[in-house]
Design a protein around this motif. Structure first.
Motif, PDB file in Angstrom:
ATOM      1  N   THR A  96       3.020 -29.409   1.121  1.00 28.17           N
ATOM      2  CA  THR A  96       3.120 -30.253  -0.074  1.00 28.17           C
ATOM      3  C   THR A  96       2.213 -29.773  -1.205  1.00 28.17           C
ATOM      4  O   THR A  96       2.688 -29.545  -2.331  1.00 28.17           O
ATOM      5  CB  THR A  96       2.828 -31.724   0.265  1.00 28.17           C
ATOM      6  OG1 THR A  96       3.822 -32.192   1.185  1.00 28.17           O
ATOM      7  CG2 THR A  96       2.853 -32.590  -0.986  1.00 28.17           C
ATOM      8  N   PRO A  97       0.895 -29.613  -0.991  1.00 28.35           N
ATOM      9  CA  PRO A  97       0.059 -29.106  -2.089  1.00 28.35           C
ATOM     10  C   PRO A  97       0.422 -27.693  -2.505  1.00 28.35           C
ATOM     11  O   PRO A  97       0.336 -27.348  -3.686  1.00 28.35           O
ATOM     12  CB  PRO A  97      -1.366 -29.173  -1.519  1.00 28.35           C
ATOM     13  CG  PRO A  97      -1.209 -29.248  -0.046  1.00 28.35           C
ATOM     14  CD  PRO A  97       0.088 -29.942   0.203  1.00 28.35           C
ATOM     15  N   LEU A  98       0.847 -26.865  -1.536  1.00 24.60           N
ATOM     16  CA  LEU A  98       1.279 -25.506  -1.874  1.00 24.60           C
ATOM     17  C   LEU A  98       2.478 -25.550  -2.809  1.00 24.60           C
ATOM     18  O   LEU A  98       2.533 -24.824  -3.813  1.00 24.60           O
ATOM     19  CB  LEU A  98       1.625 -24.736  -0.596  1.00 24.60           C
ATOM     20  CG  LEU A  98       2.185 -23.324  -0.783  1.00 24.60           C
ATOM     21  CD1 LEU A  98       1.159 -22.429  -1.465  1.00 24.60           C
ATOM     22  CD2 LEU A  98       2.604 -22.730   0.561  1.00 24.60           C
ATOM     23  N   GLY A  99       3.450 -26.421  -2.514  1.00 26.18           N
ATOM     24  CA  GLY A  99       4.618 -26.546  -3.368  1.00 26.18           C
ATOM     25  C   GLY A  99       4.287 -27.060  -4.756  1.00 26.18           C
ATOM     26  O   GLY A  99       4.809 -26.564  -5.760  1.00 26.18           O
ATOM     27  N   LEU A 100       3.395 -28.059  -4.845  1.00 23.74           N
ATOM     28  CA  LEU A 100       3.002 -28.601  -6.149  1.00 23.74           C
ATOM     29  C   LEU A 100       2.360 -27.539  -7.032  1.00 23.74           C
ATOM     30  O   LEU A 100       2.708 -27.377  -8.205  1.00 23.74           O
ATOM     31  CB  LEU A 100       2.033 -29.767  -5.955  1.00 23.74           C
ATOM     32  CG  LEU A 100       2.642 -31.099  -5.511  1.00 23.74           C
ATOM     33  CD1 LEU A 100       1.548 -32.072  -5.094  1.00 23.74           C
ATOM     34  CD2 LEU A 100       3.488 -31.696  -6.632  1.00 23.74           C
TER      35      LEU A 100
END
Length: 301
Positions: A138-142
């Motif tokens: 999730t943080p990687l995608g954001l």
């Protein structure tokens, strides 16, 4: 007409690299548009609109060759779409004088990362097959989605090396999953730019040229992912991105470098790039030799 042909060829080359390496369509294409004097927000919007078609074709091609993990596509693609929409909104509000060197600086950083990552580091294999959690994806995608929209590219340069370095997926599935999830990112970024800019500054014939070149290359790239050495290709593409964006920064108001200083910088850059390519080729040949060399049987006493 010459410009459209060149853009189509650039889209074809960029998609060949992106589909086989999992990155660099956006940064390569946006770098070209900036060098042609295009407004940064319009350049990123042009690339992302073309990417809606190219990523759809690329994802379908990777799926056909068994290169896609759909769970990873959803877990990283949805937050990536959120980040890219926000990034498009931010870039649309910046002035050209600020946005052009700022985007080149982001692209330069991504180019250095791509080149160094694939020149000096191998791919870890000890964690292969372990599941990837949402807390990681999730943080990687954001972050990757935000950088992709503001820098005109970044989804692949951030997402692909991160998943490769994590070592839980096969390289071909990393590349296929990143390319497929980029479809969501491209749609969200395009919507962000259209809501913020309308069609201001967009050359739809350029979008079509990039799209056609990418559509031709996508299925070929999905097949080539099994054949091309990532280290060599990553070093080559990273060098192109670094040199082109250093040129933009040297000519910007941020530096206003003299001709002599620029010449010295270019000499150093080209020498470093040549050295990185040579190192990558030697490393690839060593790895290939180690993989094909038969194990020696122990000699009986």
């Amino acid at each position: 007409m010459r410009t459209l042909i060149l853009l189509a060829l650039a889209g074809l080359g960029a998609q060949l690299v992106d589909g086989s390496l999992g990155m660099a369509y956006g940064v390569t294409s946006t770098t070209l548009l900036l060098a042609m004097g295009t407004n940064p927000a319009a350049a990123s919007a042009t690339v992302h609109l073309a990417e809606i078609g190219t990523t759809l074709m690329s994802g379908a091609s990777h799926w056909r060759f068994g290169n896609v993990d759909w769970k990873v596509v959803v877990k990283i693609g949805v937050p990536g779409a959120v980040g890219s929409f926000l990034g498009a909104t931010v870039l649309s509000k910046l002035s050209t004088e600020v946005a052009a060197p700022a985007m080149s600086l982001i692209l330069l950083g991504l180019g250095l990362y791509v080149m160094s990552r694939f020149t000096f580091r191998g791919l870890p294999k000890d964690r292969l097959g372990q599941p990837l959690s949402r807390r990681f994806l999730t943080p990687l995608g954001l972050v990757a989605g935000f950088l992709d929209a503001t820098g005109g590219g970044g989804w692949g340069p951030v997402g692909t090396p991160a998943l490769l370095a994590d070592g839980r997926m096969e390289p071909r599935k990393v590349i296929g999953s990143i390319d497929t999830s980029e479809f969501l990112v491209a749609i969200a970024a395009s919507l962000g730019f259209l809501f913020s800019l309308g069609s201001q500054g967009l050359e739809w014939t350029w979008v079509l040229a990039f799209l056609l070149g990418g559509l031709v290359a996508a299925p070929v790239a999905a097949w080539l992912v099994r054949l091309l050495p990532p280290r060599v290709l990553g070093s080559a593409v990273g060098g192109v991105i670094v040199v082109t964006n250093v040129r933009t920064l040297l000519k910007s108001d941020w530096s206003a470098a003299s001709g002599a200083v620029s010449t010295v910088v270019y000499v150093v850059l080209y020498a470093a790039w040549a050295g990185a390519l040579a190192y990558s080729v030697r490393a690839h040949l060593r790895e290939k030799t180690a993989e094909t060399e038969p194990e020696r049987e122990p000699v009986a006493a």
